[in-house]
Every structure is written in structure tokens, then in C-alpha cells.
Design a protein around this motif. Sequence first.
Motif, PDB file in Angstrom:
ATOM      1  N   GLU A  26       0.841  -1.200   0.000  1.00  0.00           N
ATOM      2  CA  GLU A  26       0.000   0.000   0.000  1.00  0.00           C
ATOM      3  C   GLU A  26       0.875   1.248   0.000  1.00  0.00           C
ATOM      4  N   GLY A  27       0.530   2.178  -0.884  1.00  0.00           N
ATOM      5  CA  GLY A  27       1.288   3.415  -0.977  1.00  0.00           C
ATOM      6  C   GLY A  27       2.501   3.356  -1.874  1.00  0.00           C
ATOM      7  N   ALA A  28       2.638   2.307  -2.695  1.00  0.00           N
ATOM      8  CA  ALA A  28       3.819   2.136  -3.546  1.00  0.00           C
ATOM      9  C   ALA A  28       3.975   3.288  -4.533  1.00  0.00           C
ATOM     10  N   VAL A  29       5.222   3.666  -4.767  1.00  0.00           N
ATOM     11  CA  VAL A  29       5.570   4.781  -5.646  1.00  0.00           C
ATOM     12  C   VAL A  29       6.332   4.271  -6.864  1.00  0.00           C
ATOM     13  N   PHE A  69       0.109   0.984  -8.301  1.00  0.00           N
ATOM     14  CA  PHE A  69       0.843   2.033  -7.616  1.00  0.00           C
ATOM     15  C   PHE A  69      -0.112   3.100  -7.083  1.00  0.00           C
ATOM     16  N   SER A  70       0.386   3.879  -6.124  1.00  0.00           N
ATOM     17  CA  SER A  70      -0.379   4.993  -5.562  1.00  0.00           C
ATOM     18  C   SER A  70       0.133   6.345  -6.035  1.00  0.00           C
ATOM     19  N   ARG A  71       1.431   6.424  -6.309  1.00  0.00           N
ATOM     20  CA  ARG A  71       2.066   7.708  -6.622  1.00  0.00           C
ATOM     21  C   ARG A  71       3.085   7.539  -7.746  1.00  0.00           C
ATOM     22  N   ARG A 280       8.857  -2.854   1.048  1.00  0.00           N
ATOM     23  CA  ARG A 280       8.294  -1.596   1.540  1.00  0.00           C
ATOM     24  C   ARG A 280       9.329  -0.474   1.491  1.00  0.00           C
ATOM     25  N   LEU A 283       9.778   0.552  -2.304  1.00  0.00           N
ATOM     26  CA  LEU A 283       8.622   1.095  -3.023  1.00  0.00           C
ATOM     27  C   LEU A 283       7.864   2.176  -2.263  1.00  0.00           C
ATOM     28  N   VAL A 284       8.029   2.239  -0.944  1.00  0.00           N
ATOM     29  CA  VAL A 284       7.246   3.203  -0.155  1.00  0.00           C
ATOM     30  C   VAL A 284       8.157   4.118   0.659  1.00  0.00           C
ATOM     31  N   ASP A 285       8.882   3.551   1.613  1.00  0.00           N
ATOM     32  CA  ASP A 285       9.618   4.376   2.570  1.00  0.00           C
ATOM     33  C   ASP A 285      10.664   5.260   1.901  1.00  0.00           C
ATOM     34  N   MET A 288       9.144   8.001  -0.518  1.00  0.00           N
ATOM     35  CA  MET A 288       8.396   8.981   0.267  1.00  0.00           C
ATOM     36  C   MET A 288       9.343   9.921   1.000  1.00  0.00           C
TER      37      MET A 288
END
Length: 295
Positions: A26-29, A69-71, A280, A283-285, A288
Motif C-alpha cells: 500500500e502506498g507504492a511509488v 501504484f499509488s504515486r 516496503r 517502493l514506499v519508505d 516517500m
Amino acid sequence: MSVEMKADRITSWHANPSKPEFQLPEGAVDAHCHVFGPMAQFPFSPTAKYIPEDAGPDELFALRDHLGFSRNVIVQASCHGTDNRAMLDAIAKSDGMARGVAVVDPDISDSELRQLHEGGVRGIRFNFLKRLVDNAPKDKFLEVASRLPRGWHVVIYFEADILEEMKDFIGNIPVPIVIDHMGRPDVSQGPGGKEMKAFRKLLDSRSDIWTKVSCPDRLDAAGPPYLNFVASVRPLVEDYPERVLWGTDWPHPNMQSVRPDDGALVDIIPQLAVTNELQRRLLVDNPMALYWDEH
């Protein structure tokens, strides 16, 4: 001669990418993608080395949703030169779910840099691929890097054969650095190959150098399932987990003879980042932290 007359327009992306089997966190960029045009609204640079078909924000965000993806982080493509309007337009249409990396004239004013920041830009890109750019003035690049808004970084694109001559320049950049596609090493050499070892040495030279572990379609001449890429890059993800990013590279500039399947590219991710924690971070931390630090 006008851009429209210089070359036939190129389509370099898969018309019907598969749905990936890998479920993104969740929240992958998608931390490396582009937009092209539309040319009628945002003309290409007169010095562009290729003229792509339109691939605008509607198509990009549809792909984002299709892949899970989210972003997005939208990187200015060389075909638009230093005219960042197409990228800024896409960010403006993203409802806060996109950031950008600009290409700028080194003489850009501080007020123009602030305007880019307000438009969602968080970095500038220096391209050293001679087939794509005619001039890469290192002294001027360093000067503009010293004037970037707080929290920005520099993205550098180069090929492995010039890594040695890039070291002093990279060492003098006064902000964090992201290296596109690991400096394009020869992944057929394996993780212990000369070029990957040289790149690791570069990462070890500064704690604020990040890299995109992306583009198997460009780096693995053996093609799908990109086993050479996976073997060479997975150790990098495991050894530098806090400094790696991943992106589709859509719409895959100048890949018209291959046209990678974006769904298949996503399915390589769990072979590179083999645990939930590594996925995570990748793709996210990590993205972001670089692009949405307010979160």
C-alpha cells in the motif's frame, strides 16, 4: 527544420500491459516515469534526439492504477529539453500524488527554482548520455546544484564507461544524489563484475547517494525473464536497502523495438526485494522520504 519534420514519431510502450501477479505494498511509488506532450500543447525541444508519440498524464495515471501504484515521480524527458511544462501539468493533475524531477538551464534564477518547487518538483536531472544531450557543463551544474531549494536532490544519468571520470564531479555535488539505473552497468558480468563493483565503490563513497534499481529491459541484453539483471541487482537491494528506488521508466523512451510489458517488469520486484520489509523500503519508505518528506 521543425521538430515535426525531423523524425517520425516513436511509440515505445506496450499497448496492453499485463496485470502483475505481485501485489504492491500500500502506498507504492513508481519513482521513475515520464510524460510526452501532448505535442500540440507542449512542443518538443528543437534539439530533441527523438520525437515520441503523445503519452500524457491520463495514460500515465491509468497505468499507475492498473499496476497498483499509488504515486508517481515524473522525470523530465530529454525530448522536452528544459521546458518542464508537460511534467508540471501532469503533477498539477495528479491531486498531490505525483512529484517531479526537472531539467533546467544552469542559469535558472532562484525565483524560477522556487516556482518549480511550488509546482511539485523536488530535484533536477543532469544527463551525460551523449546520444541524448549535446552539452553537459559540469561547472555550471555544480553552481546550480548549490542553489537548489531545501530538500532537493540531484539525479544523474550516465553510463558505466564514464564512471571513473564522473567521480570528482559527483563528490563535489552539495546535495543528496540519485543515480539513474545504477549508471547502466553490464549486468551480464554478475554481481561481482567490474562495473557493479565500481558502482558499489561509488555508493560507499557517500552515504547520501541513492540509486534506481530499474530498467532490466535496458540493461539485460538476454531479455526476459532478466535473470542477469536479477542476479546482479538483488545483492545491491539487500546491501543498501535504505538507498534504493524503483520505477517503470514508462513510456520507455527509445525502446520501440522492445516495448516492455510493464506488468512483467513489476513482477520482477519480488525477485529483487525478497522480503516484505525490503519491498516496503524500495517502493514506499525510500521514495516517500525523498519526494514527500512532509509525510
